[in-house]
Motif scaffolding. Structure first.
Motif, PDB file in Angstrom:
ATOM      1  N   GLY A 228      44.668  43.097  45.955  1.00  8.17           N
ATOM      2  CA  GLY A 228      44.047  42.215  45.193  1.00  8.17           C
ATOM      3  C   GLY A 228      44.292  40.767  44.935  1.00  8.17           C
ATOM      4  O   GLY A 228      45.234  40.428  45.744  1.00  8.17           O
TER       5      GLY A 228
ATOM      6  N   PHE B 128      36.415  45.327  42.120  1.00 10.15           N
ATOM      7  CA  PHE B 128      36.837  45.669  40.814  1.00 10.15           C
ATOM      8  C   PHE B 128      37.772  44.630  40.164  1.00 10.15           C
ATOM      9  O   PHE B 128      38.229  43.718  41.201  1.00 10.15           O
ATOM     10  N   ARG B 129      37.903  44.450  38.961  1.00 13.87           N
ATOM     11  CA  ARG B 129      38.727  43.291  38.311  1.00 13.87           C
ATOM     12  C   ARG B 129      39.555  43.874  37.260  1.00 13.87           C
ATOM     13  O   ARG B 129      38.868  44.990  36.543  1.00 13.87           O
ATOM     14  N   GLN B 130      40.716  43.517  37.150  1.00  6.04           N
ATOM     15  CA  GLN B 130      41.558  43.944  35.983  1.00  6.04           C
ATOM     16  C   GLN B 130      41.924  42.632  35.315  1.00  6.04           C
ATOM     17  O   GLN B 130      42.787  41.782  35.850  1.00  6.04           O
TER      18      GLN B 130
ATOM     19  N   GLU C 273      41.545  47.547  30.929  1.00  8.37           N
ATOM     20  CA  GLU C 273      41.263  48.454  31.998  1.00  8.37           C
ATOM     21  C   GLU C 273      40.656  47.915  33.219  1.00  8.37           C
ATOM     22  O   GLU C 273      39.860  46.910  32.946  1.00  8.37           O
ATOM     23  N   ARG C 274      40.943  48.464  34.475  1.00  8.00           N
ATOM     24  CA  ARG C 274      40.091  47.818  35.640  1.00  8.00           C
ATOM     25  C   ARG C 274      38.536  48.249  35.312  1.00  8.00           C
ATOM     26  O   ARG C 274      38.328  49.172  34.731  1.00  8.00           O
TER      27      ARG C 274
ATOM     28  N   TRP D  29      42.152  51.263  48.576  1.00  4.46           N
ATOM     29  CA  TRP D  29      42.114  49.900  47.769  1.00  4.46           C
ATOM     30  C   TRP D  29      42.975  48.818  48.652  1.00  4.46           C
ATOM     31  O   TRP D  29      43.989  49.100  49.101  1.00  4.46           O
TER      32      TRP D  29
ATOM     33  N   ASP E 197      35.269  53.691  39.984  1.00  2.00           N
ATOM     34  CA  ASP E 197      36.601  53.434  40.950  1.00  2.00           C
ATOM     35  C   ASP E 197      36.860  54.769  41.465  1.00  2.00           C
ATOM     36  O   ASP E 197      37.420  54.800  42.588  1.00  2.00           O
TER      37      ASP E 197
ATOM     38  N   TYR F  87      41.332  40.607  41.272  1.00  2.00           N
ATOM     39  CA  TYR F  87      40.167  41.343  41.790  1.00  2.00           C
ATOM     40  C   TYR F  87      40.577  42.026  43.143  1.00  2.00           C
ATOM     41  O   TYR F  87      41.233  41.396  43.926  1.00  2.00           O
ATOM     42  N   SER F  88      40.024  43.472  43.201  1.00  3.19           N
ATOM     43  CA  SER F  88      40.536  44.149  44.273  1.00  3.19           C
ATOM     44  C   SER F  88      39.124  44.754  44.966  1.00  3.19           C
ATOM     45  O   SER F  88      38.125  45.107  44.038  1.00  3.19           O
TER      46      SER F  88
END
Length: 125
Positions: A118, A37-39, A44-45, A115, A109, A93-94
């Protein structure tokens, strides 16, 4: 409890490539289903890629054809190869683990329980 550690972030120029890694701390009975995932700042993510327990993959449209998710030979490490990077790819990035057997993964998500902290990726000229 699965602990995830991301690595490989950095500062790159548009068009460059970068590979992120996600290492899981435990030795699960089967490969983890992992999502990336990225924010971006002020946004928003966003889910961008995932790989299931069985090895199937999925990507969000904005990265398909540029990003490749893969599992290292050690089942607890997943890489995200990012090619032709753009400034819009900038963000934290997570990675996340579903914590259960997943045949087909999704980039939503809520499908993930564990999690990482990041890693920052900045794409700029």
């Amino acid at each position: 409890q699965v602990q995830l550690v991301e690595s490989g972030g950095g500062f790159v120029q548009p068009g460059d490539s970068l590979t992120l890694s996600c290492a899981a701390s435990d030795s699960a009975a089967y490969p983890h289903a992992i999502g990336w995932f990225r924010q971006a700042p002020g946004k928003e993510r966003e889910g961008i890629a995932c790989i299931s327990t069985t090895g199937s993959t999925a990507y969000t449209q904005s990265v398909e054809g540029r990003f490749t998710i893969s599992r290292h030979s050690a089942k607890n490490t997943v890489n995200l190869r990012m090619d032709r990077l753009k400034p819009d790819d900038t963000g934290v990035y997570s990675c996340a683990a579903a914590g259960k057997f997943v045949k087909y993964c999704s980039v939503v998500d809520s499908s993930y329980r564990h999690w990482g902290q990041g890693t920052q990726v900045t794409v700029s000229s």
